[in-house]
Scaffold this active site. Structure first.
Site, PDB file in Angstrom:
ATOM      1  N   ASN A 199      23.986   2.498 -21.739  1.00 28.22           N
ATOM      2  CA  ASN A 199      24.059   3.766 -21.318  1.00 28.22           C
ATOM      3  C   ASN A 199      23.720   3.857 -19.714  1.00 28.22           C
ATOM      4  O   ASN A 199      23.159   5.150 -19.320  1.00 28.22           O
ATOM      5  CB  ASN A 199      22.695   4.447 -22.272  1.00 28.22           C
ATOM      6  CG  ASN A 199      21.298   3.614 -22.046  1.00 28.22           C
ATOM      7  OD1 ASN A 199      21.256   2.867 -21.192  1.00 28.22           O
ATOM      8  ND2 ASN A 199      20.309   4.141 -22.826  1.00 28.22           N
ATOM      9  N   HIS A 250      21.080   2.381 -18.137  1.00 33.80           N
ATOM     10  CA  HIS A 250      19.950   2.053 -17.931  1.00 33.80           C
ATOM     11  C   HIS A 250      19.602   0.702 -16.805  1.00 33.80           C
ATOM     12  O   HIS A 250      20.465  -0.282 -17.056  1.00 33.80           O
ATOM     13  CB  HIS A 250      18.697   2.089 -18.930  1.00 33.80           C
ATOM     14  CG  HIS A 250      18.771   0.769 -19.852  1.00 33.80           C
ATOM     15  ND1 HIS A 250      18.693   0.785 -21.356  1.00 33.80           N
ATOM     16  CD2 HIS A 250      18.868  -0.549 -19.709  1.00 33.80           C
ATOM     17  CE1 HIS A 250      18.748  -0.453 -21.556  1.00 33.80           C
ATOM     18  NE2 HIS A 250      18.811  -1.359 -20.729  1.00 33.80           N
ATOM     19  N   GLU A 273      15.638   4.817 -18.887  1.00 33.63           N
ATOM     20  CA  GLU A 273      16.760   5.490 -19.742  1.00 33.63           C
ATOM     21  C   GLU A 273      17.316   6.768 -18.968  1.00 33.63           C
ATOM     22  O   GLU A 273      16.616   7.433 -18.141  1.00 33.63           O
ATOM     23  CB  GLU A 273      16.082   5.859 -21.160  1.00 33.63           C
ATOM     24  CG  GLU A 273      15.520   4.576 -21.886  1.00 33.63           C
ATOM     25  CD  GLU A 273      16.662   3.847 -22.558  1.00 33.63           C
ATOM     26  OE1 GLU A 273      17.742   3.724 -22.054  1.00 33.63           O
ATOM     27  OE2 GLU A 273      16.092   2.979 -23.700  1.00 33.63           O
TER      28      GLU A 273
HETATM   29  C1  GLP Z   1      17.762  -4.900 -21.621  1.00 36.24           C
HETATM   30  C2  GLP Z   1      16.640  -4.905 -20.482  1.00 36.24           C
HETATM   31  C3  GLP Z   1      17.318  -4.519 -19.120  1.00 36.24           C
HETATM   32  C4  GLP Z   1      18.704  -5.250 -19.280  1.00 36.24           C
HETATM   33  C5  GLP Z   1      19.593  -4.641 -20.458  1.00 36.24           C
HETATM   34  C6  GLP Z   1      21.038  -5.230 -20.498  1.00 36.24           C
HETATM   35  O1  GLP Z   1      17.396  -3.398 -22.295  1.00 36.24           O
HETATM   36  N1  GLP Z   1      15.538  -4.128 -20.358  1.00 36.24           N
HETATM   37  O2  GLP Z   1      16.674  -5.129 -17.962  1.00 36.24           O
HETATM   38  O3  GLP Z   1      19.664  -5.092 -17.991  1.00 36.24           O
HETATM   39  O4  GLP Z   1      18.766  -4.687 -21.723  1.00 36.24           O
HETATM   40  O5  GLP Z   1      21.247  -6.376 -21.400  1.00 36.24           O
HETATM   41  P1  GLP Z   1      22.140  -7.394 -21.567  1.00 36.24           P
HETATM   42  O6  GLP Z   1      22.313  -8.000 -20.141  1.00 36.24           O
HETATM   43  O7  GLP Z   1      21.624  -8.109 -22.637  1.00 36.24           O
HETATM   44  O8  GLP Z   1      23.584  -6.474 -21.800  1.00 36.24           O
END
Ligand code: GLP
Length: 244
Positions: free
Chosen positions: A136, A138, A143
């Site tokens: 999304n 973030h 968020e």
């Molecule tokens: C989590 C973390 C983020 C991270 C995101 C993406 O929620 N808080 O810092 O960048 O997810 O995660 P992934 O790399 O597993 O897609």
């Protein structure tokens, strides 16, 4: 913004690790802003490998992590404290006293956020901030919202984030509902930012965040305003980027 196109996840990981490594070599007492999630794991593996074979020295590096779940003890294998020790800190010669994360066990949000923000400032700020990207948009746990959050704060996680992160927990009910995260302002103060993204499932958000309008509804879009951002992404993640 610099975009470095990688062939695949392995290539993305090696390229990102090279940039982190260059930072540590050029400034051995760097303050690294570190990230969790599945995306940076490959880059951490490379850093471990290079540290083990003597090419990289973390002995004077300091680190601050982006975020931490509120309410999870450090011993919980889903805490970001645990993740960082498992994937990096316990495998390189970093001094554990120089590694910092928000304390998820501190129940007083105001107190913990103020402590963490002051800590980052006391270290002189972040030299290189590593970031993953949520589906999304973030970054950290910032968020989509009506405005950009400036400093370290406590967030209520969105359903989509709980959904995305439940794969790491026994069930969605076990995913914590809140987290402490650096704010967008904290992240934007980093001297350099390195974003890593992999996979086709991130292609839409990459196009939106880096080529769409700057809006708090897509928190990562603010990175377009930073003067030193490098995006290292694989071909799949870049597949929806507008072609010139
Ligand atoms: C989590 C973390 C983020 C991270 C995101 C993406 O929620 N808080 O810092 O960048 O997810 O995660 P992934 O790399 O597993 O897609």
């Amino acid at each position: 913004m610099r975009i470095i196109k990688a062939a695949d996840y392995q290539d993305m990981s090696r390229k990102a690790a090279n940039l982190i490594s260059a930072q540590v070599i050029m400034k051995p007492d760097s303050v690294l802003g570190l990230a969790t999630g599945s995306t940076p794991i490959g880059a951490y593996q490379k850093l471990v490998e290079w540290c083990k074979n003597g090419d990289l020295d973390f002995s004077t590096v300091k680190s601050v992590n982006l975020d931490e779940y509120k309410g999870l003890p450090r011993t919980n294998d889903q805490s970001y404290y645990y993740f960082m020790h498992e994937n990096l800190f316990d495998k390189v010669n970093i001094n554990p006293a120089n590694t910092h994360l928000p304390d998820g066990t501190e129940p007083d949000s105001d107190k913990e956020c103020a402590r963490y923000e002051a800590l980052i400032q006391s270290l002189g700020g972040v030299d290189l901030q590593l970031l993953g990207l949520g589906h999304n948009g973030h970054i950290g746990f910032n968020e989509p919202a009506d405005e950009f959050d400036k400093v370290t704060h406590c967030v209520d996680l969105q359903e989509s984030t709980i959904e995305a992160n439940k794969r790491f927990f026994a069930s969605a009910d076990d995913v914590p509902r809140q987290a402490y995260t650096m704010g967008i302002g904290t992240i934007m103060q980093a001297k350099k930012i390195l974003v890593v993204v992999s996979g086709e499932d991130k292609a839409d958000i990459v196009a939106k965040a880096f080529f769409g309008s700057v809006t708090p509804q897509v928190p990562a879009s603010i990175l377009q305003m930073h003067q030193d951002v490098t995006l290292v992404a694989d071909a799949a993640a870049l597949s929806k980027v507008p072609q010139k």
